[in-house]
Design a protein around this motif. Structure first.
Motif, PDB file in Angstrom:
ATOM      1  N   ILE A 192       0.876  -1.176   0.000  1.00 41.81           N
ATOM      2  CA  ILE A 192       0.000   0.000   0.000  1.00 41.81           C
ATOM      3  C   ILE A 192       0.908   1.218   0.000  1.00 41.81           C
ATOM      4  O   ILE A 192       1.668   1.443   0.943  1.00 41.81           O
ATOM      5  CB  ILE A 192      -0.915  -0.001   1.240  1.00 41.81           C
ATOM      6  N   ARG A 193       0.832   2.024  -1.041  1.00 45.83           N
ATOM      7  CA  ARG A 193       1.809   3.085  -1.276  1.00 45.83           C
ATOM      8  C   ARG A 193       1.123   4.449  -1.209  1.00 45.83           C
ATOM      9  O   ARG A 193       0.406   4.827  -2.125  1.00 45.83           O
ATOM     10  CB  ARG A 193       2.472   2.875  -2.631  1.00 45.83           C
ATOM     11  N   ASP A 194       1.396   5.156  -0.095  1.00 37.99           N
ATOM     12  CA  ASP A 194       0.736   6.432   0.157  1.00 37.99           C
ATOM     13  C   ASP A 194      -0.783   6.230   0.038  1.00 37.99           C
ATOM     14  O   ASP A 194      -1.290   5.153   0.283  1.00 37.99           O
ATOM     15  CB  ASP A 194       1.240   7.512  -0.808  1.00 37.99           C
ATOM     16  N   ASN A 195      -1.498   7.262  -0.330  1.00 35.08           N
ATOM     17  CA  ASN A 195      -2.930   7.106  -0.604  1.00 35.08           C
ATOM     18  C   ASN A 195      -3.164   7.118  -2.108  1.00 35.08           C
ATOM     19  O   ASN A 195      -4.163   7.643  -2.593  1.00 35.08           O
ATOM     20  CB  ASN A 195      -3.731   8.237   0.054  1.00 35.08           C
ATOM     21  N   MET A 220      -7.580   0.098   2.440  1.00 37.53           N
ATOM     22  CA  MET A 220      -6.530  -0.899   2.633  1.00 37.53           C
ATOM     23  C   MET A 220      -5.544  -0.455   3.709  1.00 37.53           C
ATOM     24  O   MET A 220      -5.051  -1.267   4.499  1.00 37.53           O
ATOM     25  CB  MET A 220      -5.803  -1.143   1.307  1.00 37.53           C
ATOM     26  N   ARG A 221      -5.260   0.830   3.740  1.00 38.73           N
ATOM     27  CA  ARG A 221      -4.354   1.369   4.760  1.00 38.73           C
ATOM     28  C   ARG A 221      -4.922   1.131   6.161  1.00 38.73           C
ATOM     29  O   ARG A 221      -4.211   0.687   7.065  1.00 38.73           O
ATOM     30  CB  ARG A 221      -4.144   2.863   4.522  1.00 38.73           C
ATOM     31  N   GLN A 222      -6.211   1.411   6.337  1.00 42.94           N
ATOM     32  CA  GLN A 222      -6.831   1.231   7.649  1.00 42.94           C
ATOM     33  C   GLN A 222      -6.865  -0.241   8.053  1.00 42.94           C
ATOM     34  O   GLN A 222      -6.571  -0.597   9.198  1.00 42.94           O
ATOM     35  CB  GLN A 222      -8.250   1.807   7.651  1.00 42.94           C
ATOM     36  N   LEU A 223      -7.200  -1.110   7.112  1.00 42.25           N
ATOM     37  CA  LEU A 223      -7.231  -2.547   7.389  1.00 42.25           C
ATOM     38  C   LEU A 223      -5.840  -3.056   7.755  1.00 42.25           C
ATOM     39  O   LEU A 223      -5.684  -3.888   8.659  1.00 42.25           O
ATOM     40  CB  LEU A 223      -7.772  -3.305   6.171  1.00 42.25           C
ATOM     41  N   PHE A 224      -4.838  -2.549   7.043  1.00 46.64           N
ATOM     42  CA  PHE A 224      -3.463  -2.959   7.341  1.00 46.64           C
ATOM     43  C   PHE A 224      -3.062  -2.531   8.752  1.00 46.64           C
ATOM     44  O   PHE A 224      -2.526  -3.331   9.532  1.00 46.64           O
ATOM     45  CB  PHE A 224      -2.495  -2.349   6.326  1.00 46.64           C
TER      46      PHE A 224
END
Length: 235
Positions: A192-195, A220-224
């Motif tokens: 996951i690369r930045d937003n 995906m960022r939040q799930l990660f």
């Protein structure tokens, strides 16, 4: 003379050709004197014009040269125009491909070649890279990138499969990045690369997806991060 250069003639070739058209048959010394091209270069220039079909050698006791009809220039222009038209059509095809790619947020490729092609197109992250790894391969190229990125203060966090197969490489990675934790994984690699984008590798299917969608990236960022907080640290 700049017009001739558009046809692939050098400045000296342009001078010599114009001189021959104006004065007719001449020897190399005369051509050099009237064109202003030094005698040390005149034969190289004449050879270039002969190859292009713009000058001919006159079979006399003393070697002389005569220009071909300017019709040869017109043929050269026609040839260039055809090549340019083909280049234009190719550029149009590339433009269509580029526009489709920009509008389509999902790129899907197959095999290792496809994976490496996508990787080469990725730009360095601005703020963070959160990844889920399957093998944690300790590749010099990836190690170098991670070291440079971390030194610049960018946030790198990793969830990785940790077993007998990966243990050795994971411990090497821990010397570079302390933010690595255990994660059960049955064959998925995610970055996951930045937003901006999410790179997904389906290992067993040999498929790579690149998704450029801000809403998907944020999810995906939040799930990660939720999974990362719950994951076991590697000691």
């Amino acid at each position: 003379m700049e017009y001739y250069e558009e046809l692939g003639l050098s400045r000296n070739e342009s001078r010599v050709y114009e001189t021959l058209v104006e004065h007719g048959i001449m020897g190399s010394g005369e051509i050099s004197g009237k064109s202003g091209v030094s005698y040390s270069r005149i034969y190289n220039v004449l050879d270039g014009l002969i190859e292009k079909g713009l000058v001919k050698v006159v079979p006399e006791k003393t070697k002389k040269f005569i220009p071909s009809s300017p019709e040869s220039l017109i043929k050269l222009i026609d040839y260039r125009e055809k090549r340019l038209e083909k280049a234009r059509e190719k550029a149009k095809e590339l433009k269509k491909f580029y526009e489709v790619k920009e509008k389509n947020p999902v790129t899907m490729v197959f095999g290792r070649k496809g994976f490496h092609r996508v990787i080469r197109e990725l730009k360095d992250v601005d703020k963070y890279s959160y990844s889920i790894k399957w093998t944690s391969s300790y590749e010099p190229e990836w190690v170098g990138y991670a070291e440079r990125s971390i030194k610049k203060g960018k946030d790198h966090k990793t969830l990785t499969r940790y077993d007998k197969e990966t243990e050795k490489d994971v411990k090497k990675w821990l010397k570079i990045n302390k933010n690595i934790r255990k994660f059960e994984n049955e064959g998925i690699a995610i970055d996951i690369r930045d937003n901006k984008e999410v790179l997904i590798g389906l290992i067993k299917s040999n498929v790579t997806l690149l998704i450029k969608d801000r809403a998907f990236c944020k999810l995906m960022r939040q799930l990660f991060l939720d999974s990362y907080e719950k994951a076991e640290k590697i000691t």
